[in-house]
Design an enzyme around this catalytic site. Structure first.
Site, PDB file in Angstrom:
ATOM      1  CB  ILE A  96      47.714  55.799 -29.180  1.00  0.00           C
ATOM      2  CG1 ILE A  96      48.459  55.301 -28.240  1.00  0.00           C
ATOM      3  CG2 ILE A  96      47.677  57.195 -29.485  1.00  0.00           C
ATOM      4  CD1 ILE A  96      47.805  55.184 -27.037  1.00  0.00           C
ATOM      5  CD  GLU A  97      41.844  52.772 -31.895  1.00  0.00           C
ATOM      6  OE1 GLU A  97      40.861  52.799 -32.495  1.00  0.00           O
ATOM      7  OE2 GLU A  97      42.178  51.168 -31.916  1.00  0.00           O
TER       8      GLU A  97
END
Length: 301
Positions: free
Chosen positions: A151-152
Protein backbone atom coordinates in the site's frame (compact mmCIF):
# COMPACT_ATOMS: atom_id res chain seq x y z
CA UNK A 1 6.21 -1.22 -5.02
CA UNK A 2 7.82 2.10 -4.34
CA UNK A 3 8.46 4.52 -7.19
CA UNK A 4 11.07 2.23 -8.77
CA UNK A 5 8.31 -0.09 -9.88
CA UNK A 6 7.13 2.50 -12.34
CA UNK A 7 10.33 1.92 -14.27
CA UNK A 8 8.85 -1.32 -15.55
CA UNK A 9 6.31 -1.30 -18.37
CA UNK A 10 2.82 -0.41 -17.06
CA UNK A 11 4.34 -0.16 -14.25
CA UNK A 12 3.21 -12.02 5.42
CA UNK A 13 3.53 -14.63 6.88
CA UNK A 14 3.29 -15.18 11.27
CA UNK A 15 5.58 -17.75 9.92
CA UNK A 16 4.37 -20.64 11.96
CA UNK A 17 7.57 -20.98 13.88
CA UNK A 18 8.82 -24.46 13.23
CA UNK A 19 12.26 -25.97 13.59
CA UNK A 20 12.92 -25.70 9.90
CA UNK A 21 12.44 -21.93 9.84
CA UNK A 22 13.56 -20.55 13.16
CA UNK A 23 14.66 -23.60 15.10
CA UNK A 24 17.24 -25.62 13.24
CA UNK A 25 18.28 -22.57 11.25
CA UNK A 26 18.69 -20.35 14.29
CA UNK A 27 22.28 -21.40 14.96
CA UNK A 28 23.45 -19.90 11.68
CA UNK A 29 20.67 -17.37 11.13
CA UNK A 30 20.08 -18.74 7.65
CA UNK A 31 16.65 -19.72 6.34
CA UNK A 32 17.30 -20.01 2.61
CA UNK A 33 13.99 -18.25 1.98
CA UNK A 34 13.61 -15.80 -0.88
CA UNK A 35 10.37 -14.05 -1.83
CA UNK A 36 10.10 -12.52 -5.30
CA UNK A 37 7.53 -10.31 -7.00
CA UNK A 38 6.31 -11.41 -10.43
CA UNK A 39 3.85 -10.05 -12.95
CA UNK A 40 4.87 -6.58 -14.09
CA UNK A 41 6.57 -7.33 -17.40
CA UNK A 42 5.91 -10.15 -19.86
CA UNK A 43 9.63 -10.49 -20.64
CA UNK A 44 10.28 -11.93 -17.17
CA UNK A 45 8.89 -15.29 -18.30
CA UNK A 46 6.04 -17.28 -16.89
CA UNK A 47 5.15 -18.05 -13.31
CA UNK A 48 5.92 -21.73 -13.87
CA UNK A 49 9.42 -20.84 -15.00
CA UNK A 50 10.02 -18.77 -11.88
CA UNK A 51 8.88 -21.55 -9.56
CA UNK A 52 10.81 -24.14 -11.52
CA UNK A 53 14.12 -22.49 -10.68
CA UNK A 54 13.96 -23.70 -7.09
CA UNK A 55 15.19 -20.29 -5.96
CA UNK A 56 12.05 -18.93 -4.34
CA UNK A 57 9.97 -20.00 -1.38
CA UNK A 58 7.24 -17.47 -2.22
CA UNK A 59 6.17 -15.75 -5.43
CA UNK A 60 3.91 -12.71 -5.20
CA UNK A 61 1.74 -11.94 -8.21
CA UNK A 62 1.55 -8.19 -8.76
CA UNK A 63 -0.77 -6.25 -8.77
CA UNK A 64 -4.45 -5.76 -8.08
CA UNK A 65 -4.00 -2.06 -8.80
CA UNK A 66 -7.59 -0.91 -8.30
CA UNK A 67 -9.88 -1.85 -5.43
CA UNK A 68 -12.44 -0.26 -3.13
CA UNK A 69 -15.78 1.30 -3.89
CA UNK A 70 -16.80 -1.71 -5.93
CA UNK A 71 -14.07 -1.18 -8.55
CA UNK A 72 -11.39 -3.79 -9.21
CA UNK A 73 -8.59 -4.05 -11.75
CA UNK A 74 -5.94 -6.74 -12.07
CA UNK A 75 -2.85 -5.57 -13.99
CA UNK A 76 -0.38 -8.27 -15.00
CA UNK A 77 1.34 -6.16 -17.67
CA UNK A 78 0.89 -8.46 -20.64
CA UNK A 79 0.81 -11.87 -18.95
CA UNK A 80 -2.09 -14.06 -20.06
CA UNK A 81 -4.42 -14.69 -17.14
CA UNK A 82 -5.38 -18.08 -18.57
CA UNK A 83 -1.84 -19.38 -18.07
CA UNK A 84 -1.55 -18.23 -14.49
CA UNK A 85 -4.01 -20.68 -12.91
CA UNK A 86 -2.21 -23.86 -14.06
CA UNK A 87 1.11 -22.25 -13.16
CA UNK A 88 -0.12 -21.47 -9.64
CA UNK A 89 -0.93 -25.15 -9.16
CA UNK A 90 2.51 -26.11 -10.47
CA UNK A 91 4.20 -23.71 -8.04
CA UNK A 92 2.22 -25.09 -5.14
CA UNK A 93 3.20 -28.62 -6.15
CA UNK A 94 6.80 -27.44 -5.69
CA UNK A 95 5.95 -26.12 -2.18
CA UNK A 96 6.14 -22.52 -3.37
CA UNK A 97 3.54 -20.20 -1.85
CA UNK A 98 1.74 -17.95 -4.35
CA UNK A 99 0.09 -14.74 -3.16
CA UNK A 100 -1.64 -11.81 -4.84
CA UNK A 101 -0.33 -8.33 -4.08
CA UNK A 102 -2.82 -5.50 -3.76
CA UNK A 103 -1.76 -1.91 -4.32
CA UNK A 104 1.58 -0.97 -5.83
CA UNK A 105 2.97 2.30 -7.11
CA UNK A 106 0.24 2.95 -9.69
CA UNK A 107 -3.51 2.53 -9.64
CA UNK A 108 -6.59 3.74 -7.82
CA UNK A 109 -7.24 2.13 -4.49
CA UNK A 110 -8.54 3.01 -1.04
CA UNK A 111 -10.98 1.78 1.58
CA UNK A 112 -13.80 4.18 2.37
CA UNK A 113 -15.18 2.37 5.38
CA UNK A 114 -15.23 -0.83 7.39
CA UNK A 115 -17.98 -2.07 5.10
CA UNK A 116 -15.81 -1.32 2.07
CA UNK A 117 -12.98 -3.31 3.65
CA UNK A 118 -15.38 -6.23 4.11
CA UNK A 119 -16.44 -5.99 0.47
CA UNK A 120 -12.81 -6.05 -0.71
CA UNK A 121 -12.05 -9.03 1.54
CA UNK A 122 -15.06 -10.86 0.11
CA UNK A 123 -13.92 -10.06 -3.44
CA UNK A 124 -10.42 -11.38 -2.79
CA UNK A 125 -11.85 -14.50 -1.18
CA UNK A 126 -14.30 -15.24 -3.97
CA UNK A 127 -12.11 -14.34 -6.94
CA UNK A 128 -8.65 -15.52 -5.82
CA UNK A 129 -8.82 -17.57 -2.66
CA UNK A 130 -11.13 -20.38 -1.58
CA UNK A 131 -14.51 -18.87 -2.34
CA UNK A 132 -16.79 -18.99 -5.34
CA UNK A 133 -17.93 -16.31 -7.74
CA UNK A 134 -20.84 -16.04 -10.14
CA UNK A 135 -18.39 -14.31 -12.48
CA UNK A 136 -15.26 -15.81 -13.99
CA UNK A 137 -12.35 -16.10 -11.60
CA UNK A 138 -9.21 -14.61 -13.26
CA UNK A 139 -7.13 -17.72 -12.50
CA UNK A 140 -9.90 -20.26 -12.78
CA UNK A 141 -10.10 -22.82 -10.01
CA UNK A 142 -6.57 -22.14 -8.77
CA UNK A 143 -6.62 -21.16 -5.10
CA UNK A 144 -3.93 -18.65 -4.12
CA UNK A 145 -2.26 -19.00 -0.74
CA UNK A 146 -2.93 -15.48 0.43
CA UNK A 147 -2.70 -11.73 -0.04
CA UNK A 148 0.19 -9.27 0.07
CA UNK A 149 -0.30 -5.61 1.04
CA UNK A 150 1.88 -3.16 -0.93
CA UNK A 151 0.00 0.00 0.00
CA UNK A 152 1.67 3.16 -1.27
CA UNK A 153 -1.16 5.42 -2.44
CA UNK A 154 -4.32 7.01 -1.14
CA UNK A 155 -5.55 6.87 2.43
CA UNK A 156 -4.20 4.54 5.10
CA UNK A 157 -7.65 4.01 6.60
CA UNK A 158 -9.32 0.63 7.25
CA UNK A 159 -6.46 -1.66 6.22
CA UNK A 160 -6.53 -3.11 9.71
CA UNK A 161 -10.17 -4.02 9.06
CA UNK A 162 -9.24 -5.65 5.76
CA UNK A 163 -6.53 -7.70 7.46
CA UNK A 164 -8.97 -8.96 10.10
CA UNK A 165 -11.62 -9.88 7.54
CA UNK A 166 -9.13 -11.76 5.38
CA UNK A 167 -7.60 -13.60 8.31
CA UNK A 168 -11.09 -14.70 9.39
CA UNK A 169 -11.24 -16.78 6.20
CA UNK A 170 -8.37 -18.98 7.42
CA UNK A 171 -9.57 -22.54 7.83
CA UNK A 172 -12.35 -22.05 5.28
CA UNK A 173 -10.06 -22.78 2.34
CA UNK A 174 -10.01 -26.26 0.77
CA UNK A 175 -8.34 -28.65 3.17
CA UNK A 176 -8.64 -26.10 5.97
CA UNK A 177 -5.57 -24.23 4.77
CA UNK A 178 -4.78 -20.83 6.23
CA UNK A 179 -4.89 -17.51 4.43
CA UNK A 180 -1.35 -16.18 4.42
CA UNK A 181 -0.94 -12.44 4.81
CA UNK A 182 2.22 -10.51 3.96
CA UNK A 183 3.05 -6.82 3.77
CA UNK A 184 5.70 -4.65 2.11
CA UNK A 185 6.13 -1.48 4.17
CA UNK A 186 8.82 1.13 3.49
CA UNK A 187 11.80 0.99 5.82
CA UNK A 188 11.26 4.37 7.60
CA UNK A 189 9.64 3.27 10.84
CA UNK A 190 6.71 3.23 11.36
CA UNK A 191 5.26 2.90 7.87
CA UNK A 192 2.74 5.70 7.27
CA UNK A 193 0.43 3.55 5.12
CA UNK A 194 0.48 0.19 6.88
CA UNK A 195 1.11 1.13 10.50
CA UNK A 196 -2.47 0.46 11.60
CA UNK A 197 -2.65 -2.83 9.76
CA UNK A 198 0.69 -4.04 11.09
CA UNK A 199 -0.40 -3.35 14.65
CA UNK A 200 -3.02 -6.08 14.31
CA UNK A 201 -0.19 -8.61 14.62
CA UNK A 202 -1.91 -10.76 11.99
CA UNK A 203 0.68 -10.63 9.23
CA UNK A 204 2.64 -13.83 8.75
CA UNK A 205 5.54 -12.23 6.89
CA UNK A 206 6.61 -8.61 6.54
CA UNK A 207 8.92 -7.76 3.64
CA UNK A 208 10.39 -4.38 4.55
CA UNK A 209 11.51 -2.34 1.53
CA UNK A 210 15.05 -1.19 2.25
CA UNK A 211 15.30 0.69 -1.04
CA UNK A 212 14.09 4.00 -2.46
CA UNK A 213 14.53 5.25 1.10
CA UNK A 214 18.02 6.75 1.53
CA UNK A 215 17.41 7.45 5.22
CA UNK A 216 17.43 3.71 6.01
CA UNK A 217 18.93 1.98 2.94
CA UNK A 218 22.13 0.04 3.55
CA UNK A 219 25.34 1.69 2.37
CA UNK A 220 28.79 2.00 3.90
CA UNK A 221 28.06 5.50 5.22
CA UNK A 222 24.67 4.57 6.64
CA UNK A 223 25.24 1.33 8.54
CA UNK A 224 24.07 2.66 11.90
CA UNK A 225 20.80 4.04 10.50
CA UNK A 226 20.15 0.84 8.57
CA UNK A 227 20.80 -1.31 11.62
CA UNK A 228 18.57 0.87 13.78
CA UNK A 229 15.71 0.69 11.28
CA UNK A 230 16.02 -3.08 10.89
CA UNK A 231 16.08 -3.61 14.65
CA UNK A 232 12.98 -1.45 15.10
CA UNK A 233 11.09 -3.48 12.51
CA UNK A 234 12.17 -6.82 13.95
CA UNK A 235 11.34 -5.78 17.53
CA UNK A 236 7.93 -4.38 16.55
CA UNK A 237 6.81 -7.61 14.87
CA UNK A 238 7.56 -10.42 17.34
CA UNK A 239 4.82 -12.60 15.87
CA UNK A 240 5.85 -12.12 12.25
CA UNK A 241 8.76 -13.27 10.14
CA UNK A 242 10.63 -10.18 8.91
CA UNK A 243 12.32 -10.12 5.52
CA UNK A 244 14.93 -7.76 4.10
CA UNK A 245 13.50 -6.26 0.91
CA UNK A 246 16.02 -5.38 -1.80
CA UNK A 247 16.16 -4.61 -5.54
CA UNK A 248 17.63 -7.46 -7.57
CA UNK A 249 19.55 -5.04 -9.80
CA UNK A 250 20.82 -1.48 -9.64
CA UNK A 251 18.26 -0.54 -12.29
CA UNK A 252 15.37 -1.97 -10.31
CA UNK A 253 15.23 0.94 -7.85
CA UNK A 254 16.22 4.56 -7.59
CA UNK A 255 18.59 3.67 -4.75
CA UNK A 256 19.25 0.94 -2.22
CA UNK A 257 20.87 -1.72 -4.39
CA UNK A 258 23.31 -3.90 -2.42
CA UNK A 259 25.83 -5.98 -4.34
CA UNK A 260 25.69 -9.74 -3.61
CA UNK A 261 29.14 -9.79 -2.01
CA UNK A 262 28.25 -6.86 0.24
CA UNK A 263 24.97 -8.49 1.20
CA UNK A 264 26.71 -11.71 2.21
CA UNK A 265 29.67 -10.14 3.97
CA UNK A 266 28.18 -7.07 5.63
CA UNK A 267 24.37 -7.00 5.63
CA UNK A 268 23.18 -10.52 6.37
CA UNK A 269 25.34 -10.76 9.53
CA UNK A 270 23.35 -7.78 10.87
CA UNK A 271 19.83 -8.91 10.05
CA UNK A 272 20.34 -12.58 10.84
CA UNK A 273 20.90 -11.71 14.49
CA UNK A 274 17.16 -11.16 14.83
CA UNK A 275 15.30 -14.27 15.95
CA UNK A 276 12.40 -13.45 13.60
CA UNK A 277 14.59 -12.87 10.54
CA UNK A 278 12.86 -14.70 7.72
CA UNK A 279 14.95 -14.24 4.58
CA UNK A 280 15.04 -11.69 1.77
CA UNK A 281 12.51 -10.27 -0.65
CA UNK A 282 13.49 -9.21 -4.15
CA UNK A 283 11.94 -6.79 -6.60
CA UNK A 284 11.54 -8.43 -9.04
CA UNK A 285 11.63 -11.66 -11.03
CA UNK A 286 12.38 -9.65 -14.16
CA UNK A 287 15.46 -8.08 -12.63
CA UNK A 288 16.55 -11.23 -10.87
CA UNK A 289 16.41 -13.09 -14.15
CA UNK A 290 18.73 -10.48 -15.66
CA UNK A 291 21.31 -10.51 -12.88
CA UNK A 292 21.08 -13.90 -11.19
CA UNK A 293 20.99 -12.12 -7.84
CA UNK A 294 19.04 -14.77 -5.94
CA UNK A 295 21.28 -17.54 -7.23
CA UNK A 296 24.32 -15.60 -6.04
CA UNK A 297 23.08 -15.11 -2.51
CA UNK A 298 20.73 -18.01 -1.75
CA UNK A 299 23.29 -20.12 0.08
CA UNK A 300 23.94 -17.23 2.48
CA UNK A 301 20.32 -16.19 2.98
Amino acid sequence: MASSRLALPAAIFCVVVVAASLGGAAATGKTGRITVYWGQTSSEGGLREACGTGLYSTVIISFLTDFGGGNYKLNLAGHAWSAVGPDVKYCQSKSVLVLLSIGGGVGRYSLASQADAKAVADHLWNFYLGGTSTKSRPFGDAVLDGVDFDIELGSNAHYGDLVRYLKAYSGKKPGGRKVWLTAAPQCPFPDRMLGEALRTGLFDRVHVQFYNNPVCNYRASNVAAFTSAWNKWAASLPGSSVYLGLPAASGAANNGYVAPATLKENVLPIVQKSKNYGGIMLWSRYWDKQTGYSKSVKSAV
